[in-house]
Scaffold this active site. Structure first.
Site, PDB file in Angstrom:
ATOM      1  N   ASP A 248      -9.542  63.189  -6.056  1.00 45.26           N
ATOM      2  CA  ASP A 248      -9.930  64.707  -4.653  1.00 45.26           C
ATOM      3  C   ASP A 248     -10.285  64.126  -3.240  1.00 45.26           C
ATOM      4  O   ASP A 248     -10.319  62.986  -3.515  1.00 45.26           O
ATOM      5  CB  ASP A 248     -11.529  64.965  -5.590  1.00 45.26           C
TER       6      ASP A 248
ATOM      7  N   HIS B 263     -18.800  72.245   0.904  1.00 42.87           N
ATOM      8  CA  HIS B 263     -19.421  70.814  -0.281  1.00 42.87           C
ATOM      9  C   HIS B 263     -20.469  70.961   0.185  1.00 42.87           C
ATOM     10  O   HIS B 263     -21.646  70.841   1.251  1.00 42.87           O
ATOM     11  CB  HIS B 263     -18.382  69.884   0.591  1.00 42.87           C
ATOM     12  N   GLY B 264     -20.856  70.478  -1.006  1.00 44.37           N
ATOM     13  CA  GLY B 264     -22.217  70.180  -0.812  1.00 44.37           C
ATOM     14  C   GLY B 264     -23.331  71.646  -0.967  1.00 44.37           C
ATOM     15  O   GLY B 264     -22.302  72.665  -1.855  1.00 44.37           O
TER      16      GLY B 264
ATOM     17  N   GLY C  18     -16.228  73.218  -2.704  1.00 41.32           N
ATOM     18  CA  GLY C  18     -17.404  74.482  -2.885  1.00 41.32           C
ATOM     19  C   GLY C  18     -18.469  74.812  -4.068  1.00 41.32           C
ATOM     20  O   GLY C  18     -19.090  75.907  -3.522  1.00 41.32           O
TER      21      GLY C  18
ATOM     22  N   ASN D  33     -13.186  74.035  -7.535  1.00 39.92           N
ATOM     23  CA  ASN D  33     -14.040  72.671  -7.677  1.00 39.92           C
ATOM     24  C   ASN D  33     -15.597  72.728  -7.913  1.00 39.92           C
ATOM     25  O   ASN D  33     -16.275  73.117  -7.099  1.00 39.92           O
ATOM     26  CB  ASN D  33     -13.445  72.129  -6.385  1.00 39.92           C
ATOM     27  N   VAL D  34     -16.300  71.674  -8.662  1.00 43.67           N
ATOM     28  CA  VAL D  34     -17.714  71.703  -9.068  1.00 43.67           C
ATOM     29  C   VAL D  34     -18.149  69.875  -8.496  1.00 43.67           C
ATOM     30  O   VAL D  34     -17.563  69.351  -9.570  1.00 43.67           O
ATOM     31  CB  VAL D  34     -18.303  72.617 -10.351  1.00 43.67           C
TER      32      VAL D  34
ATOM     33  N   THR E 249     -21.735  68.386  -6.373  1.00 45.37           N
ATOM     34  CA  THR E 249     -22.823  68.155  -5.722  1.00 45.37           C
ATOM     35  C   THR E 249     -23.509  68.621  -7.472  1.00 45.37           C
ATOM     36  O   THR E 249     -24.156  67.985  -7.540  1.00 45.37           O
ATOM     37  CB  THR E 249     -23.011  68.653  -5.095  1.00 45.37           C
TER      38      THR E 249
HETATM   39  P1  13P Z   1     -19.352  71.197  -4.070  1.00 47.88           P
HETATM   40  O1  13P Z   1     -19.909  69.516  -4.054  1.00 47.88           O
HETATM   41  O2  13P Z   1     -20.255  72.196  -3.400  1.00 47.88           O
HETATM   42  O3  13P Z   1     -19.768  71.339  -6.130  1.00 47.88           O
HETATM   43  O4  13P Z   1     -18.084  70.821  -3.668  1.00 47.88           O
HETATM   44  C1  13P Z   1     -17.260  70.357  -4.215  1.00 47.88           C
HETATM   45  C2  13P Z   1     -15.439  70.379  -4.163  1.00 47.88           C
HETATM   46  O5  13P Z   1     -15.160  70.825  -3.462  1.00 47.88           O
HETATM   47  C3  13P Z   1     -14.453  68.929  -4.709  1.00 47.88           C
HETATM   48  O6  13P Z   1     -13.439  68.990  -3.828  1.00 47.88           O
END
Ligand code: 13P
Length: 291
Positions: free
Chosen positions: A82, A181-182, A216, A237-238, A240
């Site tokens: 990633d 992200h986050g 995100g 994508n997950v 955090t």
């Molecule tokens: P989050 O950490 O916001 O879930 O985002 C994950 C992500 O996009 C990893 O590439």
């Protein structure tokens, strides 16, 4: 069937209008928990590893564990690197056996992004059954080593997207549409749904050709997630959310069992918490039973 790259499973998801969960893991316990949950749900799965854990554990170790787990799992599983801004590490992970590589040169000017993405695509494709994800526009927030301030984040320009895909040969596209992200600062972040639709139509209107990724995932409301999936986000994508689950469950168990010194029990508790979280995401993304 179990060890697969990302493209084929994502084309199927695009056509059938669901999204495949792409879950970031930071250790082997997490990887096992994610695989177990996906197997229980009969869901296709993308296991994601960012740059820091890839370097800390080592691409060969990660790939070996992935292969052992995937070989005995009755679902397709992809191992994804990633947000990697280093071309050399992208190539090392492809050599080690990752089956989808994300070169993230999105902070570079367009021409440099094209150059680096093409370099990784050429390398991965000549190695064999490995696909590549590229990012156009920049996703704000922090994911592992990659930090992008909100002011510097730029949304994906659909006019450039076609050229980007054509020149680089990239298999999968992550268009920046306002997700971050986050942890989101607000419950309703401003997302550009229309832009996602335009980009989707550009590549996938008559026939699925270039799967689109939503970054995100953490903190997005369920109705927003469903809307993004309906508009064609077929990889979700997950990260955090899973880091919080891992650490919250660890603290919780340890605080309640201060006199116990049995790491196996902590692992069991943490794995159950992660499996629950993955079940939530799989149900929301509509990929249960799609393996
Ligand atoms: P989050 O950490 O916001 O879930 O985002 C994950 C992500 O996009 C990893 O590439």
């Amino acid at each position: 069937m179990s060890i697969v790259n990302a493209k084929e499973m994502l084309l199927k998801a695009t056509e059938e209008k669901y999204s495949v969960g792409a879950f970031n893991i930071t250790n082997i316990i997490q990887m096992e928990a994610v695989v177990e949950a996906a197997v229980e749900k009969g869901a296709p799965l993308i296991v994601q590893v960012s740059v820091t854990p890839s370097k800390a554990i080592g691409p060969k170790v990660i790939s070996s564990v992935y292969r052992v787990l995937a070989e005995s799992a009755p679902i397709p599983i992809c191992l994804h690197l990633d947000h990697c801004p280093e071309v050399a590490l992208c190539k090392e992970c492809a050599d080690a056996g990752y089956t989808n590589i994300m070169i993230d040169a999105s902070k570079q000017v367009f021409e440099e992004n094209v150059k680096q993405t093409k370099d990784v695509c050429d390398y991965a494709h000549q190695l064999g059954d490995i696909t590549v994800e590229g990012e156009l526009g920049t996703v704000s927030g922090v994911e592992d080593q990659v930090k992008v301030a909100e002011d510097d984040a730029a949304l994906c320009d659909p006019n450039k997207a076609e050229q980007f895909v054509e020149v680089t040969g990239v298999d999968i596209l992550a268009p920046a549409i306002g997700t971050a992200h986050g942890i989101y600062k607000t419950k309703n972040p401003k997302l550009d749904f229309d832009r996602l639709k335009v980009i989707f139509d550009l590549f996938n209107k008559d026939q699925a050709k270039v799967p689109l990724v939503i970054h995100g995932g953490t903190g997005l409301q369920p109705d927003v997630v469903k809307k993004l999936v309906a508009l064609g986000g077929c990889k979700f994508n997950v990260s955090t959310d899973l880091k919080h689950t891992l650490l919250d469950a660890t603290y919780e168990y340890i605080c309640e069992h201060r006199d116990e010194y049995d790491p196996g029990k902590v692992d069991k508790y943490v794995k159950a918490a992660i499996r629950n979280k993955i079940n939530y995401w799989i149900d929301l993304l509509g990929c249960a039973g799609k393996a």
